[in-house]
Design an enzyme around this catalytic site. Structure first.
Site, PDB file in Angstrom:
ATOM      1  N   GLY C 236       0.877  -1.202  -0.022  1.00 30.36           N
ATOM      2  CA  GLY C 236       0.072  -0.046   0.093  1.00 30.36           C
ATOM      3  C   GLY C 236       0.785   1.242   0.003  1.00 30.36           C
ATOM      4  N   ARG C 594      12.460  -1.242  20.941  1.00 28.33           N
ATOM      5  CA  ARG C 594      12.420  -2.752  20.979  1.00 28.33           C
ATOM      6  C   ARG C 594      12.381  -3.479  19.543  1.00 28.33           C
ATOM      7  NH1 ARG C 594       8.881  -6.095  25.190  1.00 28.33           N
ATOM      8  NH2 ARG C 594      10.041  -7.940  25.148  1.00 28.33           N
ATOM      9  N   ASN C 597      10.886  -8.493  16.168  1.00 25.97           N
ATOM     10  CA  ASN C 597      11.166  -9.563  15.457  1.00 25.97           C
ATOM     11  C   ASN C 597      12.221  -9.372  14.356  1.00 25.97           C
ATOM     12  OD1 ASN C 597      11.450 -11.433  13.154  1.00 25.97           O
ATOM     13  ND2 ASN C 597       9.518 -12.352  13.544  1.00 25.97           N
ATOM     14  N   LYS C 599      13.780 -10.608  12.132  1.00 25.26           N
ATOM     15  CA  LYS C 599      14.001 -10.959  10.637  1.00 25.26           C
ATOM     16  C   LYS C 599      12.704 -10.061   9.856  1.00 25.26           C
ATOM     17  CE  LYS C 599      14.268 -15.579   9.459  1.00 25.26           C
ATOM     18  NZ  LYS C 599      13.319 -17.048   8.989  1.00 25.26           N
ATOM     19  N   THR C 600      11.899  -9.992  10.291  1.00 16.89           N
ATOM     20  CA  THR C 600      10.764  -9.100   9.608  1.00 16.89           C
ATOM     21  C   THR C 600      11.130  -7.397   9.824  1.00 16.89           C
ATOM     22  OG1 THR C 600       9.051  -8.924  11.782  1.00 16.89           O
ATOM     23  CG2 THR C 600       8.769 -10.767  10.107  1.00 16.89           C
ATOM     24  N   GLN C 604      11.649  -4.719   6.649  1.00 11.41           N
ATOM     25  CA  GLN C 604      11.004  -3.328   6.404  1.00 11.41           C
ATOM     26  C   GLN C 604      11.973  -2.636   6.127  1.00 11.41           C
ATOM     27  OE1 GLN C 604       7.602  -2.051   7.786  1.00 11.41           O
ATOM     28  NE2 GLN C 604       7.488  -4.001   6.302  1.00 11.41           N
ATOM     29  N   GLY C 670       8.424   0.942   9.765  1.00 16.17           N
ATOM     30  CA  GLY C 670       8.076   0.827   8.238  1.00 16.17           C
ATOM     31  C   GLY C 670       8.583   1.993   7.443  1.00 16.17           C
ATOM     32  N   GLU C 671       8.658   3.108   7.849  1.00 20.31           N
ATOM     33  CA  GLU C 671       8.847   3.969   6.960  1.00 20.31           C
ATOM     34  C   GLU C 671      10.463   4.874   7.130  1.00 20.31           C
ATOM     35  OE1 GLU C 671       4.955   6.559   6.325  1.00 20.31           O
ATOM     36  OE2 GLU C 671       4.899   5.306   8.159  1.00 20.31           O
TER      37      GLU C 671
END
Ligand code: FAD
Ligand code: FES
Ligand code: FES
Lengths: 330, 243, 705
Positions: C236, C594, C597, C599-600, C604, C670-671
């Site tokens: 998105g 913190r 995860n 990995k994810t 990101q 995310g950004e």
């Protein structure tokens, strides 16, 4: 996409005959034609699928060259052992085009006859002389970064998008054509035409004619041939400019030279004046510079593609330099 | 334009549409504009005409998908991708661009990867088509699928089926000795065990990923090729370590 | 207790995604769908004089053709972010006016996709054409309106006096072109009515609960009668938060044709109809005094908006957050162009803002002979200068020092034009990254089953951010169980409002709510542990215990300012003769509180970096200046990075949990990844070539020596 009837051709003759009918087109891989049909650039009533016909082989010719059936897939040709060995620039040109998925489907004939990617041509919201003769060429005065610098007319500034064709032009290939009226052969460099005042025609093919094969003459020099493609991203992008160069060196002098340019004109552009100039010269900066200048003589850059002139010259110098050193990855 | 019009009349369906009919057979009112131009009778004959109208131009097409033979009736203009997604309910193959520009529709045809959006379903009759739904064996994932999970080779997942099909084909191409545009020596193509990440990246450049899980995808291919890829996990440096 | 946090678990939704069984918007099986195809304008400004739909209506399989002449109007929504929100204020087909090329002017509904598309092309439109303006520097500008209640203009001290004290001053103008979100999943919707008063909307939505309220207002039905289903979103990046016009239209026509209607926006149509990031022109002026402190900072920006919406790409607001200066001034202006709606795109404001600011800082470093890392670390601010609040858990210095160490920054030659082993020019560059820590309000429901399965349900969702996984991890950690024992269902408006997957706040917003819901379910069970609760449940003979938990920000926002921080380091190799650039190495060091995860979260960051590489080197959507029609309109013309462009991207996290921010201690990730990427590259290009490039994207022609 407009609706159409679909038939699988059983023979070339059937295909060429059907092709004489109005609003009929042949489909081979379909990766260009379907793309165009989806945005209504082409609206055939009848599609003739030639992809299952048998002219899909690569065979040695008696002269020591290769005869490549028009239905040979791009991948098949790029990976052919003889091509890799004897015409490596052809493999590299093909492999630098599109993506593996497209090359697996795309045919030699289809690649040759793919149409321009000029964004003005590709959107029916714009006028375009190639799509609708007489309607105008907004690209000539518009955002023309990707358009032609050589051989364009005021009616059309489109470029031919193929990579493979640039290599074929340098390799002195011959095209085998078959139509309802019979067969003929023409030099590959005579197949595509400049836009002039009939930009709707990309090639000299007559109605009903099919490409059946491309013939590569033997060319020992081609082993050191080079294909250099410059583009906006590292892969899966059309060329800004590209160069196919084959020079043969003997006693430190250039014995033969072949130079073709992509991304600069309505057709794969053979730079014959530069080739002539190179013969007998030694490979140094000065020679390369002069050859590059000759190759771009008469270039008419548009508002946004002036950089192509210098970029093409640099690419020419680089490609010839590598070829003179025995070839390889550019 | 004129040609088209002529053609449309030829196809002889100048009856009218005051009604539209669902497959279940219920007649529904068409919108106003159409009503004003046409009779609005709701009789069964009209409805029957409409459902037969929906068959106009369709032809029988037989596809072999994931080992199963599927008989369809479609217009020739239906792409393989749309046939898979809209008719066969195999929505694992994605439509990202519909123009061969993104790779999310990648499927295997006789083992070769192709864009299913740039081929007609009817052109693929007789071929073995494998989609993402056909890779796992029951509950057991294909090793490439597992490698994608372990190496975080996706985020939103939309490009993923295409990436996985492309990767499966790529491994096979390496085995067969296929070259890429950046293969240094065309007569010495890379082996699975030593293929460079640059080669993998070039060969997977026909599959865009806007989430840009590109690193994870390369690792997944490396793992599937028997190499030991770098970990997808970030390094964490705590304050104590810094002190 | 099994701690599943701060680990590297595989994605919970992985299996669904690698097997193709994850259903995206257009893929939900509905009975007998009809297909809608948009008709769009081929002029950029003017009026529809006539629209002839006859041929389309007569085409086989066509159920209906809707234009401004015959389409029932949606109700005007409140459009205030609380009750409802749509991207484009002008409702679809509300009149005959054309404001931008590609604007929706009608829709065809047919029994197949092919027939709908074909019929849309048969509609003949005549226009009364006016001259559009799509050229930024041929426009008149006005003061930019506030963004989220925040004025663009802000001032500390007296910049004129500040520059008078400066020993080194630099001033430069930086530009970016229009960028497209271009998610891989095209915008799509299926609207399925049940009678005239209830509808199910299968549509990607970054904010399901608000979407539900919005459709209710638009369609004049109670929110309870709208169900939004959005379990998966195919990307998105800000363009799938609220309904767009095509979706509103689809819901309306589905009610008319009384059949589920599926509408997928074509890739070309996406160019105008689902948002973009405005082009920007920014001027930054910096003054450094003899003490190597910024004594004056000025940042001025110009951006564009659309005739149908007022959106400001807030470029300048990041500047007072990054660097301290006693004299600072920022301001922004906008103009209206005949373009579609500009909107939030990954790090709106910060992304172009940091491009200008972090390029300028690098210019200042060279001009003053200071190391760029030192310049940044010495001039960072401990206070959010606009809010006048201290930053919480800020570890920006650690990002710089850790990055410098891991990258080997001390080996960087302190001069430009260095040749590497392959004979190409080699350049190293770095830039800072930052993004605000946002947090909203969210609720989640936790249901405990007798077999010990914990079922978490919320309307919040996962665009690929990893929400399925971190939500499961949160419940698993709370109960001391494996995440395999947790089932997560997201993106359904029947579940409690999970907040927005935007502003990088989903994890910070949602996981505290999930943790609270776990506590609540123990209360319902009157148990202290999961095992006790399961035993109680089994004794009770009930099918399940369930409870809703909520969480929201509190007074901490009055005490602290929250930002994530980072630094990017990169090495480029440039073959100047032919304008070819390769990114050789990349390291991003991030401070995000913190790490739930590793990995994810790493993915990101990588995703953000790569989108930034696209912005730096290739992304631009261009409009024909005469007609206003785009000449970059699909994924062949709008280049974004492919595999071959992208090196391995190393990601390191530093810092500590930000427990002032929320009980989990997490900030967003995310950004931030995209911020600072373009300047890091341009700074490396300068180091390699000595050429300062200030206009994005930096395509090969600009690199040619
Ligand atoms: C996203 C994308 C990127 C691409 N990038 C590149 C690139 O970088 N470089 C590049 O070179 N190409 C590129 N291509 C183009 C690609 O190479 C062509 O689409 C392909 O080669 C066409 O071959 P085909 O067999 O599929 O042709 P078709 O689509 O089947 O046919 C193309 C045209 O040729 C006609 N035709 C086909 N065969 C014959 C024949 N034997 N005789 C007479 N007429 C015939 C058809 O009627 C049609 O008009 C790209 C394409 C896409 C979609
Ligand atoms: S959908 Fe086929 S390549 Fe994009
Ligand atoms: S995972 Fe989202 S596009 Fe690739």
């Amino acid at each position: 996409m407009k609706s159409f009837t679909y038939q699988r051709a059983q023979s070339i003759q059937e295909a060429t005959q059907k092709l004489m009918q109005a609003r009929t087109e042949v489909i081979a891989g379909g990766t260009n034609l379907l793309d165009r049909m989806k945005v209504f650039l082409d609206e055939p009533d009848q599609l003739i699928d030639i992809s299952r016909l048998s002219f899909n082989q690569i065979q040695p010719t008696s002269q020591g060259g290769l005869r490549i059936g028009a239905l040979v897939r791009n991948t098949q040709l790029a990976d052919d052992a003889t091509v890799r060995q004897n015409y490596p620039l052809l493999s590299r040109a093909i492999l630098s085009g599109a993506s593996q998925q497209i090359r697996n489907v795309a045919t030699i004939g289809g690649n040759i006859l793919q149409r321009t990617r000029c964004p003005y041509y590709y959107d029916t919201g714009f006028a375009c002389n190639k799509r609708k003769p007489g309607s105008g060429c907004p690209a000539a005065t518009g955002l023309n970064r990707m358009n032609a610098i050589l051989g364009a007319s005021d009616q059309c500034v489109a470029v031919h998008p193929s990579d493979m064709c640039v290599a074929l032009a340098a390799l002195d290939a011959i095209v085998e054509i078959e139509g309802a009226k019979g067969k003929r052969q023409i030099p590959f460099t005579d197949l595509h035409r400049l836009p002039g005042n009939q930009p709707q025609f990309d090639t000299v093919l007559q109605p009903g004619e099919l490409i059946t094969a491309v013939i590569l003459p033997p060319m020992s020099a081609a082993k050191s041939g080079v294909y250099l493609k410059l583009r906006d991203r590292s892969s899966y992008a059309f060329a800004l400019v590209s160069v196919a160069a084959i020079v043969e060196i003997s006693q430190n002098k250039i014995k033969t030279a072949r130079l073709a340019l992509g991304g600069v004109a309505h057709k794969p552009w053979r730079a014959t004046a530069a080739e002539q100039f190179l013969i007998g010269k030694s490979v140094d900066d000065d020679t390369l510079q002069q050859a590059a200048t000759l190759a771009l003589q008469g270039a008419k850059p548009l508002a946004y593609n002036g950089f192509k002139v210098e970029m093409t010259k640099r690419a020419i110098r680089r490609a010839i330099g590598i070829s003179a050193n025995g070839g390889g990855l550019a | 334009m004129d040609d088209r019009k002529k053609n449309r009349f030829k196809t002889s369906r100048r009856f009218f549409l005051g009604q539209a009919v669902t497959a279940a057979g219920t007649a529904i009112a068409a919108p106003k504009l159409l009503d004003s131009l046409s009779p609005t009778s709701t009789d069964q004959a009209n409805a029957a005409m409409l459902s037969s109208q929906s068959e106009v131009g369709k032809v029988p097409i037989t596809l072999k998908v994931n080992g199963q033979t599927r008989a369809l009736t479609l217009e020739p203009r239906v792409t393989l991708l749309d046939a898979l997604r809209e008719t066969l309910g195999l929505t694992g193959s994605k439509k990202g661009c519909d123009h061969g520009q993104c790779g999310s529709c990648t499927v295997l045809v006789n083992g070769d990867r192709i864009y299913s959006c740039l081929t007609l379903a009817i052109m693929q009759e007789g071929n073995e088509i494998t989609t993402i739904e056909g890779l796992a064996k029951g509950d057991t994932l294909h090793p490439v699928q597992t490698a994608f999970i372990e190496n975080d080779g996706f985020q939103c997942g939309y490009c993923t089926p295409g990436q996985i099909c492309a990767s499966v084909a790529l491994l096979d191409e390496l085995k067969r000795g296929c070259a890429s545009a950046i293969t240094p020596n065309l007569s010495q193509t890379p082996k699975l065990s030593t293929v460079s990440s640059a080669e993998i990246r070039e060969r997977l450049s026909g599959n865009l990923c806007r989430c840009s899980a590109y690193n994870g995808i390369v690792s997944a291919v490396q793992q599937s090729a028997g190499q030991s890829p770098p970990s997808p996990i970030a390094t964490i440096v705590t304050s104590e370590e810094l002190a | 207790m099994v701690s599943s946090l701060n680990r590297d678990l595989n994605r919970k939704d992985g299996r669904a995604k690698v097997t193709g069984s994850a259903n995206y918007s257009a893929e939900h099986p509905v009975k007998d769908p009809a297909y809608a195809y948009l008709i769009t304008s081929t002029i950029a400004k003017g009026n529809i004089r006539s629209i002839d739909t006859k041929a389309a209506e007569k085409a086989i399989g066509v159920l209906a053709v809707y234009t401004h002449e015959n389409t029932p109007q949606a109700a005007k929504p409140t459009n205030n972010w609380a009750a409802s929100k749509i991207y484009e204020s002008r409702l679809p087909l509300s009149d005959s006016q054309i404001h931008y090329a590609g604007q929706i002017i009608g829709v065809v509904v047919a029994d197949t996709f092919e027939r709908a598309r074909d019929a849309a092309h048969l509609v003949k439109v005549t226009y009364q054409t006016e001259t559009p303006n799509v050229v930024l520097n041929q426009s008149t500008f006005r003061t930019a309106p506030p963004n989220f209640g925040e004025e663009m203009a802000f001032k500390i001290g007296d910049v004129k006096a500040g520059f008078a004290q400066a020993k080194t001053t630099i001033e430069a103008t930086y530009t970016t072109e229009m960028e497209l979100h271009a998610p891989m999943e095209p915008h799509a919707i299926i609207a399925e009515w049940n009678g005239d008063n209830a509808v199910t909307i299968y549509e990607h939505s970054q904010w399901v609960a608000l979407s539900q309220r919005t459709y209710a207002e638009l369609l004049k039905i109670p929110p309870a009668n709208v169900r939004i289903i959005s379990p998966f979103i195919g990307g998105g990046f800000g363009s799938k938060a609220f309904p767009w016009s095509h979706a509103v239209l689809c819901a309306i026509v589905a009610r008319q044709v009384k059949r589920p209607v599926k509408l997928v926006v074509s890739r070309r149509q996406m160019t105008a109809n689902v948002g973009h990031r405005s082009e920007t022109e920014q001027t930054v002026k910096l003054g450094l005094n003899a003490d190597r402190k910024l004594c004056a900072v000025e940042h001025f920006a110009k951006t564009a908006t659309s005739p149908v919406e007022n959106f400001v790409e807030p470029c300048v607001i990041i500047t007072p957050v990054m660097y301290a200066s006693p004299n600072l001034k920022i301001d922004q202006e906008i103009t209206t162009l005949n373009v579609g709606v500009p909107t939030f795109m990954r790090a709106p404001g910060e992304s172009p803002g940091m491009w200008a600011l972090e390029s300028a800082i690098d210019e200042l470093a060279w001009a003053s002979g200071m190391d760029p890392i030192e310049l940044r670390s010495q001039n960072q601010t401990t206070l959010h200068q606009r809010k006048n609040l201290p930053f919480s858990a800020k570890f920006f210095t650690d990002c710089l020092t850790t990055g410098a160490r891991q990258f080997g920054w001390s080996d960087r030659p302190n001069k430009v034009r260095n040749i590497d082993r392959n004979g190409t020019l080699s350049g190293w560059g770095m830039a800072a990254a930052t993004f605000p820590g946002y947090r909203g309000q969210a609720s989640a429901k936790v249901r405990l089953l007798p077999n010990g399965t914990v079922h978490v349900m919320t309307a919040g969702n996962d665009m690929g951010t990893g929400a399925y996984t971190v939500v499961a991890q949160t419940a698993a950690e709370k109960f001391g169980i494996s995440i395999d024992q947790v089932r997560v269902e997201l993106g359904d408006s029947f579940f409690p409002d999970g907040g927005i997957a935007g502003g990088s706040q989903m994890t910070a917003t949602l996981t505290p709510a999930v943790a609270n819901a776990c506590d609540e379910v123990l209360k319902v069970a009157q148990a202290k542990s999961l095992n006790e609760a399961i035993a109680a449940l089994q004794r009770s003979g009930k099918d399940f215990f369930e409870a809703v938990g909520s969480a929201a920000p509190g007074a901490e926002t009055k005490q602290y300012a929250f930002n994530s921080w980072g630094a990017h380091f990169c090495e480029v190799a440039i073959d100047e003769a032919i304008g070819r650039l390769q990114i050789k190495r990349w390291l991003s060091v991030m401070n995000i509180g913190r790490v739930m995860n590793a990995k994810t979260a790493a993915s990101q960051v990588r995703g953000g970096v790569i989108m930034g590489i696209g912005q730096a080197l290739m992304e631009e959507c261009l409009l024909d200046p005469k007609t206003g029609l785009p000449v970059i309109y699909d994924l062949a013309t709008y280049h974004y990075p492919v595999q071959a462009d992208i090196p391995r991207i190393e990601v390191t996290f530093v810092g500590e949990p930000d427990l002032n921010f929320n009980p989990m201690g997490v900030r967003g990730v995310g950004e931030i990844g995209i911020t600072g990427v373009a300047p890091a590259i341009a700074n490396a290009i300068y180091h390699a070539t000595g050429k300062r490039l200030r206009s994005l994207p930096i395509t090969p022609d600009k690199l040619l020596s």
